[in-house]
Design a protein around this motif. Structure first.
Motif, PDB file in Angstrom:
ATOM      1  N   HIS A 163      10.902  15.083  11.005  1.00 16.83           N
ATOM      2  CA  HIS A 163      11.370  14.081  10.048  1.00 16.83           C
ATOM      3  C   HIS A 163      11.838  12.820  10.769  1.00 16.83           C
ATOM      4  O   HIS A 163      11.688  11.711  10.237  1.00 16.83           O
ATOM      5  CB  HIS A 163      12.476  14.655   9.173  1.00 16.83           C
ATOM      6  CG  HIS A 163      11.960  15.488   8.042  1.00 16.83           C
ATOM      7  ND1 HIS A 163      11.515  14.941   6.853  1.00 16.83           N
ATOM      8  CD2 HIS A 163      11.785  16.821   7.918  1.00 16.83           C
ATOM      9  CE1 HIS A 163      11.092  15.909   6.045  1.00 16.83           C
ATOM     10  NE2 HIS A 163      11.251  17.061   6.675  1.00 16.83           N
ATOM     11  N   ALA A 164      12.392  12.985  11.965  1.00 20.59           N
ATOM     12  CA  ALA A 164      12.722  11.798  12.760  1.00 20.59           C
ATOM     13  C   ALA A 164      11.452  11.035  13.113  1.00 20.59           C
ATOM     14  O   ALA A 164      11.396   9.803  13.010  1.00 20.59           O
ATOM     15  CB  ALA A 164      13.473  12.212  14.022  1.00 20.59           C
ATOM     16  N   SER A 165      10.417  11.767  13.520  1.00 20.45           N
ATOM     17  CA  SER A 165       9.134  11.127  13.824  1.00 20.45           C
ATOM     18  C   SER A 165       8.575  10.429  12.596  1.00 20.45           C
ATOM     19  O   SER A 165       8.118   9.280  12.664  1.00 20.45           O
ATOM     20  CB  SER A 165       8.126  12.177  14.319  1.00 20.45           C
ATOM     21  OG  SER A 165       8.489  12.708  15.571  1.00 20.45           O
ATOM     22  N   GLU A 166       8.603  11.122  11.463  1.00 18.75           N
ATOM     23  CA  GLU A 166       8.018  10.551  10.253  1.00 18.75           C
ATOM     24  C   GLU A 166       8.817   9.355   9.725  1.00 18.75           C
ATOM     25  O   GLU A 166       8.249   8.442   9.128  1.00 18.75           O
ATOM     26  CB  GLU A 166       7.897  11.624   9.163  1.00 18.75           C
ATOM     27  CG  GLU A 166       6.705  12.539   9.349  1.00 18.75           C
ATOM     28  CD  GLU A 166       5.774  12.509   8.141  1.00 18.75           C
ATOM     29  OE1 GLU A 166       6.276  12.434   7.012  1.00 18.75           O
ATOM     30  OE2 GLU A 166       4.549  12.566   8.345  1.00 18.75           O
ATOM     31  N   LEU A 167      10.130   9.352   9.953  1.00 13.33           N
ATOM     32  CA  LEU A 167      10.914   8.192   9.562  1.00 13.33           C
ATOM     33  C   LEU A 167      10.441   6.948  10.303  1.00 13.33           C
ATOM     34  O   LEU A 167      10.254   5.876   9.712  1.00 13.33           O
ATOM     35  CB  LEU A 167      12.400   8.429   9.848  1.00 13.33           C
ATOM     36  CG  LEU A 167      13.202   9.216   8.814  1.00 13.33           C
ATOM     37  CD1 LEU A 167      14.579   9.547   9.372  1.00 13.33           C
ATOM     38  CD2 LEU A 167      13.341   8.428   7.523  1.00 13.33           C
ATOM     39  N   VAL A 168      10.268   7.087  11.620  1.00 12.45           N
ATOM     40  CA  VAL A 168       9.797   5.955  12.425  1.00 12.45           C
ATOM     41  C   VAL A 168       8.377   5.573  11.998  1.00 12.45           C
ATOM     42  O   VAL A 168       8.042   4.396  11.853  1.00 12.45           O
ATOM     43  CB  VAL A 168       9.857   6.300  13.918  1.00 12.45           C
ATOM     44  CG1 VAL A 168       9.351   5.134  14.768  1.00 12.45           C
ATOM     45  CG2 VAL A 168      11.280   6.667  14.333  1.00 12.45           C
ATOM     46  N   TRP A 169       7.537   6.575  11.797  1.00 10.43           N
ATOM     47  CA  TRP A 169       6.162   6.356  11.325  1.00 10.43           C
ATOM     48  C   TRP A 169       6.158   5.587   9.995  1.00 10.43           C
ATOM     49  O   TRP A 169       5.427   4.609   9.824  1.00 10.43           O
ATOM     50  CB  TRP A 169       5.499   7.723  11.171  1.00 10.43           C
ATOM     51  CG  TRP A 169       4.053   7.768  10.826  1.00 10.43           C
ATOM     52  CD1 TRP A 169       3.483   7.518   9.612  1.00 10.43           C
ATOM     53  CD2 TRP A 169       2.971   8.105  11.703  1.00 10.43           C
ATOM     54  NE1 TRP A 169       2.127   7.696   9.667  1.00 10.43           N
ATOM     55  CE2 TRP A 169       1.784   8.060  10.948  1.00 10.43           C
ATOM     56  CE3 TRP A 169       2.902   8.467  13.048  1.00 10.43           C
ATOM     57  CZ2 TRP A 169       0.531   8.355  11.485  1.00 10.43           C
ATOM     58  CZ3 TRP A 169       1.654   8.759  13.599  1.00 10.43           C
ATOM     59  CH2 TRP A 169       0.483   8.697  12.819  1.00 10.43           C
ATOM     60  N   LYS A 170       6.997   6.034   9.075  1.00  9.79           N
ATOM     61  CA  LYS A 170       7.046   5.428   7.734  1.00  9.79           C
ATOM     62  C   LYS A 170       7.542   3.987   7.801  1.00  9.79           C
ATOM     63  O   LYS A 170       7.035   3.104   7.094  1.00  9.79           O
ATOM     64  CB  LYS A 170       7.963   6.270   6.834  1.00  9.79           C
ATOM     65  CG  LYS A 170       8.003   5.841   5.375  1.00  9.79           C
ATOM     66  CD  LYS A 170       8.891   6.798   4.583  1.00  9.79           C
ATOM     67  CE  LYS A 170       8.899   6.452   3.095  1.00  9.79           C
ATOM     68  NZ  LYS A 170       9.761   7.405   2.335  1.00  9.79           N
ATOM     69  N   ALA A 171       8.536   3.731   8.655  1.00  7.64           N
ATOM     70  CA  ALA A 171       9.063   2.379   8.787  1.00  7.64           C
ATOM     71  C   ALA A 171       8.037   1.422   9.377  1.00  7.64           C
ATOM     72  O   ALA A 171       7.993   0.240   9.015  1.00  7.64           O
ATOM     73  CB  ALA A 171      10.329   2.395   9.644  1.00  7.64           C
ATOM     74  N   LEU A 172       7.196   1.920  10.282  1.00  4.10           N
ATOM     75  CA  LEU A 172       6.220   1.063  10.964  1.00  4.10           C
ATOM     76  C   LEU A 172       4.891   0.962  10.226  1.00  4.10           C
ATOM     77  O   LEU A 172       4.092   0.070  10.524  1.00  4.10           O
ATOM     78  CB  LEU A 172       5.974   1.586  12.381  1.00  4.10           C
ATOM     79  CG  LEU A 172       7.161   1.517  13.341  1.00  4.10           C
ATOM     80  CD1 LEU A 172       6.802   2.164  14.680  1.00  4.10           C
ATOM     81  CD2 LEU A 172       7.621   0.077  13.557  1.00  4.10           C
ATOM     82  N   ALA A 173       4.631   1.862   9.280  1.00  4.57           N
ATOM     83  CA  ALA A 173       3.323   1.889   8.610  1.00  4.57           C
ATOM     84  C   ALA A 173       2.961   0.561   7.943  1.00  4.57           C
ATOM     85  O   ALA A 173       1.825   0.094   8.079  1.00  4.57           O
ATOM     86  CB  ALA A 173       3.267   3.040   7.605  1.00  4.57           C
ATOM     87  N   PRO A 174       3.888  -0.093   7.222  1.00  3.26           N
ATOM     88  CA  PRO A 174       3.503  -1.374   6.616  1.00  3.26           C
ATOM     89  C   PRO A 174       3.214  -2.454   7.656  1.00  3.26           C
ATOM     90  O   PRO A 174       2.454  -3.381   7.401  1.00  3.26           O
ATOM     91  CB  PRO A 174       4.732  -1.747   5.768  1.00  3.26           C
ATOM     92  CG  PRO A 174       5.490  -0.474   5.588  1.00  3.26           C
ATOM     93  CD  PRO A 174       5.240   0.314   6.833  1.00  3.26           C
ATOM     94  N   LEU A 175       3.833  -2.318   8.828  1.00  2.00           N
ATOM     95  CA  LEU A 175       3.669  -3.307   9.884  1.00  2.00           C
ATOM     96  C   LEU A 175       2.335  -3.159  10.604  1.00  2.00           C
ATOM     97  O   LEU A 175       1.679  -4.148  10.949  1.00  2.00           O
ATOM     98  CB  LEU A 175       4.823  -3.176  10.891  1.00  2.00           C
ATOM     99  CG  LEU A 175       4.857  -4.149  12.073  1.00  2.00           C
ATOM    100  CD1 LEU A 175       5.030  -5.571  11.578  1.00  2.00           C
ATOM    101  CD2 LEU A 175       6.002  -3.764  13.019  1.00  2.00           C
ATOM    102  N   LEU A 176       1.910  -1.915  10.824  1.00  2.00           N
ATOM    103  CA  LEU A 176       0.679  -1.643  11.563  1.00  2.00           C
ATOM    104  C   LEU A 176      -0.148  -0.585  10.843  1.00  2.00           C
ATOM    105  O   LEU A 176      -0.285   0.548  11.319  1.00  2.00           O
ATOM    106  CB  LEU A 176       1.006  -1.171  12.988  1.00  2.00           C
ATOM    107  CG  LEU A 176       1.401  -2.263  13.986  1.00  2.00           C
ATOM    108  CD1 LEU A 176       1.981  -1.629  15.236  1.00  2.00           C
ATOM    109  CD2 LEU A 176       0.200  -3.116  14.343  1.00  2.00           C
ATOM    110  N   PRO A 177      -0.726  -0.914   9.700  1.00  2.00           N
ATOM    111  CA  PRO A 177      -1.494   0.088   8.946  1.00  2.00           C
ATOM    112  C   PRO A 177      -2.720   0.590   9.692  1.00  2.00           C
ATOM    113  O   PRO A 177      -3.217   1.679   9.393  1.00  2.00           O
ATOM    114  CB  PRO A 177      -1.885  -0.661   7.671  1.00  2.00           C
ATOM    115  CG  PRO A 177      -1.774  -2.112   8.005  1.00  2.00           C
ATOM    116  CD  PRO A 177      -0.675  -2.207   9.008  1.00  2.00           C
ATOM    117  N   GLU A 178      -3.196  -0.168  10.674  1.00  2.00           N
ATOM    118  CA  GLU A 178      -4.342   0.311  11.448  1.00  2.00           C
ATOM    119  C   GLU A 178      -3.958   1.442  12.389  1.00  2.00           C
ATOM    120  O   GLU A 178      -4.823   2.161  12.885  1.00  2.00           O
ATOM    121  CB  GLU A 178      -4.964  -0.841  12.255  1.00  2.00           C
ATOM    122  CG  GLU A 178      -4.105  -1.402  13.374  1.00  2.00           C
ATOM    123  CD  GLU A 178      -3.152  -2.503  12.908  1.00  2.00           C
ATOM    124  OE1 GLU A 178      -2.660  -3.256  13.766  1.00  2.00           O
ATOM    125  OE2 GLU A 178      -2.901  -2.593  11.689  1.00  2.00           O
TER     126      GLU A 178
END
Length: 558
Positions: free
Chosen positions: A340-355
C-alpha cells in the motif's frame, strides 16, 4: 576518487552483474524449499565497503531497498569484530529487514587486508517457528508470535557454522532439515560472490575496484537527478484504504504527499495511523524499500539497481506508524502493508507520468497457507503468492495474471510441482473473467482463479487477502477493478474470506482463490468498438457486460 578507464569500468560492471546472477542460479539450484527454488522468493546482492548496494539479482523487488540497511545494521553491530570467513545473519524487521521469515545472510569480503565489499542473500524460509506452521499467523498481535528472530548475530566463523547457532535453529523451526538446507544454499551464494570479487581484485587491484564502484554510484545518481529535474516541481498526494489488519476489519486510511523540487523527491507519510494491532504493519526498512521500488520504476525501470539511483530520494515518516512499526508490533504480513505504501506513491505519480504508471492493481499477494500431513505422515507447509490484474494505462489495457508490485521476478507454482509435492489437486487455473476488471477506454487486466482440492485427511488453512473490500482504483474516469477473495467449498456451503486466521478443511474440500482485476483508465464510452468486440470474442467479457459497462450492443460471444 581516481578515474577508471571506460573499458575497465564496463568490464567491472559486467562482472558484478554476472556475479549476482550466478549467486541467484546457485541459490535456486541448491535450496530445499519450493518457495525459493520455484517461486524464487529470494534475492542476492553485493554492497560496497560503505554498505551501499552496488549490484543485485532481479528476485524479490521489495528486497531492493533493504540490502543496504540490513548490511549497515550488521556492520554497526560488529564494527571491527569481523574477519575473513565470517558470516553474519539477521531477520530482524526493526533493523532494516522485512519479517522474521526473511533471513539475510551477509559475508564481509576482505582483500589486501581490508573489507572491500559485502555479499548478501535474503531468502524466505518456509518456517521459523512461532504460533502457526509457516510462522505468519494472520491474527498475530506481537512479533513474538511470528517465530525465531536472529537479530544481527554471527552464524559462522572461519567458514564453519557455529554449532550453537545450528542447535538454536534446529530446535525452533518445524522443518529443520529444510531450513538448514536453505541456509547452506545461502552460504554457497555469498562464497561465490567473494570468489568473483577477489578475482577482480587480483586482476585490477582493490583501489581500482573501489573507484569503479564509486563511479557507478555517481553516474546512477546523476542520471536519476536528471529524470527528477525534468518533472514539474510541485506537490502530489494520494490516499488509500487498507482492508483491516487481520484482527479487525476496520478500514485503515493511509496517505502520502510527494514533493518534487530541484531534482530531488521527498516522499512524506506523515499523518498515517499508528501501527495496527495485527500483522499488516511494515517497519521502516520495508517502507523505504517500497518507496524505492516505485522511484526506480520512475527514473530507470530497465537499468540494474544500485544505491546511487536513490540518492535524490528522501522518505519521511514518524516512528510507530503502520508503515514504521516498532518492536513488538507484528510485521509478519508486512508485504500487505508495504504494497500500500508502494501503491500510494504509484497513485500520486500516475497523473504526472501516465506513460509509466497505470491505474490501480490487485495489490495483495493473496498468500494462502495450507498445512497438514501427507499419506506417510510427513508434515507439509504449502505457501504460495498469487498473480492478479494490473490497471490500464493510456494506450494499453492492463496486464493480466501478473505478480504484485512487491514481488518482481517471482512466480507461482506450476501445477505439476504442486501435485507432486503436496496432497493437493489443482482443479482449475484460469483468468478471472467472471469478476471482471475495471472498465475504461483502456480496461484493467484480469486476475486469476485457482482451485485446490484437498487430498489429505485434513489440513489447516490461513490466509491474508488485501483489497477484499476496497477495489483497485481507476484513473481519468476509468472504473474500479474487482476484489480478491478466498472461497472454501465444502459439502454444505461456500464461504468467502479476506483475511482468515484459521479454518480446518478435510479431504474433498476445495479452496478457490480468486484475485481481482485492475482498474480502468479513461472514460469507458471512449473505448473502441473493435476492442470491445475483440474482448467479447475472446471470452473476456459477456455481451451483457459489454452493454452495461460500455453501452455496446449487437454482438454475442461465439
Amino acid at each position: 576518487m581516481r578515474t577508471v578507464d571506460p573499458v575497465t569500468q564496463e568490464i567491472i560492471q559486467g562482472k558484478l552483474l554476472s556475479t549476482v546472477d550466478e549467486m541467484g542460479i546457485v541459490m535456486a539450484r541448491t535450496s530445499m524449499s519450493p518457495v525459493i527454488y520455484e517461486v524464487l522468493d529470494f534475492a542476492c546482492g553485493i554492497c560496497t565497503r560503505d554498505c551501499d548496494l552496488i549490484a543485485q539479482t532481479n528476485g524479490i523487488t521489495l528486497f531492493t531497498g533493504t540490502f543496504a540497511t540490513q548490511v549497515r545494521s550488521l556492520v554497526e553491530r560488529f564494527a571491527d569484530d569481523m574477519a575473513p570467513g565470517d558470516v553474519l545473519v539477521t531477520n530482524d524487521p526493526y533493523a532494516g529487514g522485512t519479517h522474521s521469515c526473511d533471513l539475510a545472510i551477509m559475508r564481509p569480503i576482505f582483500a589486501e587486508g581490508r573489507i572491500i565489499a559485502f555479499a548478501i542473500n535474503v531468502a524466505h524460509w518456509l518456517d521459523v517457528g512461532g504460533a502457526v506452521p509457516g510462522s505468519l499467523p494472520p491474527d498475530a498481535n506481537s512479533v513474538y508470535q511470528e517465530g525465531l528472530r536472529l537479530p544481527c548475530v554471527r552464524i559462522a566463523r572461519n567458514d564453519k557454522l557455529l554449532p550453537d547457532m545450528v542447535r538454536i535453529i534446529s530446535e525452533n523451526v518445524r522443518l529443520p532439515e529444510v531450513a538448514l538446507g536453505d541456509l547452506n544454499a545461502q552460504f554457497a551464494t555469498v562464497r561465490i560472490a567473494e570468489r568473483r570479487i577477489l578475482e577482480m581484485v587480483e586482476k585490477y587491484g582493490a583501489d581500482t575496484i573501489q573507484d569503479a564502484f564509486d563511479h557507478l554510484l555517481d553516474v546512477s545518481e546523476r542520471r536519476s537527478k536528471e529524470v527528477i529535474a525534468a518533472l514539474p516541481d510541485g506537490l502530489y498526494e494520494a490516499t488509500d484504504i487498507i482492508d483491516g489488519d487481520g484482527i479487525t476489519t476496520t478500514p485503515i486510511e493511509v496517505k502520502v504527499a510527494i514533493r518534487i523540487e530541484g531534482g530531488r523527491m521527498e516522499v512524506d507519510f506523515t499523518g498515517c495511523p499508528p501501527a495496527a494491532a495485527g500483522p499488516i504493519n511494515c517497519a521502516r526498512g520495508a517502507l523505504s524499500s517500497a518507496v524505492k521500488t516505485i522511484f526506480k520504476a520512475l527514473v530507470a525501470p530497465q537499468e540494474p539497481s544500485n544505491e546511487g539511483w536513490f540518492r535524490p530520494l528522501s522518505v519521511i515518516a514518524p516512528d510507530g506508524t503502520v508503515f514504521t512499526a516498532q518492536k513488538p508490533s507484528p510485521t509478519g504480513w508486512y508485504y500487505e502493508g508495504s504494497v500500500h505504501a508502494s501503491e500510494l506513491v504509484w497513485k500520486a505519480l500516475a497523473p504526472l507520468l501516465p506513460e509509466r504508471f497505470s491505474a490501480g492493481s490487485y495489490s495483495s499477494l493473496c498468500v494462502t497457507y495450507i498445512n497438514g500431513r501427507t499419506a506417510d505422515g510427513e508434515e507439509f507447509i504449502h505457501i504460495e503468492p498469487q498473480h492478479g490484474g494490473w490497471g490500464g494505462a493510456p494506450g494499453r489495457d492492463g496486464a493480466s495474471a501478473v505478480i504484485a508490485l512487491t514481488d518482481g521476478d517471482t512466480y507461482n507454482y506450476s501445477v505439476e510441482l504442486i501435485e507432486a509435492k503436496f496432497p493437493l489437486r489443482v482443479r482449475r487455473y484460469a483468468l478471472n473473467v467472471e469478476d471482471g476488471a475495471g472498465a475504461g477506454q483502456w480496461r484493467g487486466g484480469f486476475g486469476v482463479v485457482r482451485e485446490y482440492e484437498i487430498l489429505s485427511g485434513e489440513a489447516d488453512i490461513h490466509s491474508g487477502f488485501g483489497r477484499s473490500k476496497t477495489p483497485p482504483w481507476g484513473m481519468d474516469g476509468g472504473g474500479a477493478g474487482s476484489l480478491n477473495r478466498l472461497d472454501i467449498v465444502d459439502t454444505a456451503d461456500t464461504t468467502s474470506y479476506g483475511r482468515l486466521s484459521h479454518r480446518r478443511v478435510v479431504k474433498g474440500d476445495v479452496l478457490r482463490i480468486a484475485t481481482g482485476g485492475g482498474g480502468g483508465w479513461g472514460d469507458p464510452a471512449k473505448r473502441s468498438k473493435d476492442a470491445i468486440e475483440e474482448d467479447i470474442r475472446a471470452g473476456y467479457i459477456s455481451a451483457e457486460r459489454a452493454a452495461s459497462d460500455y453501452n455496446h450492443r449487437g454482438m454475442t460471444a461465439k
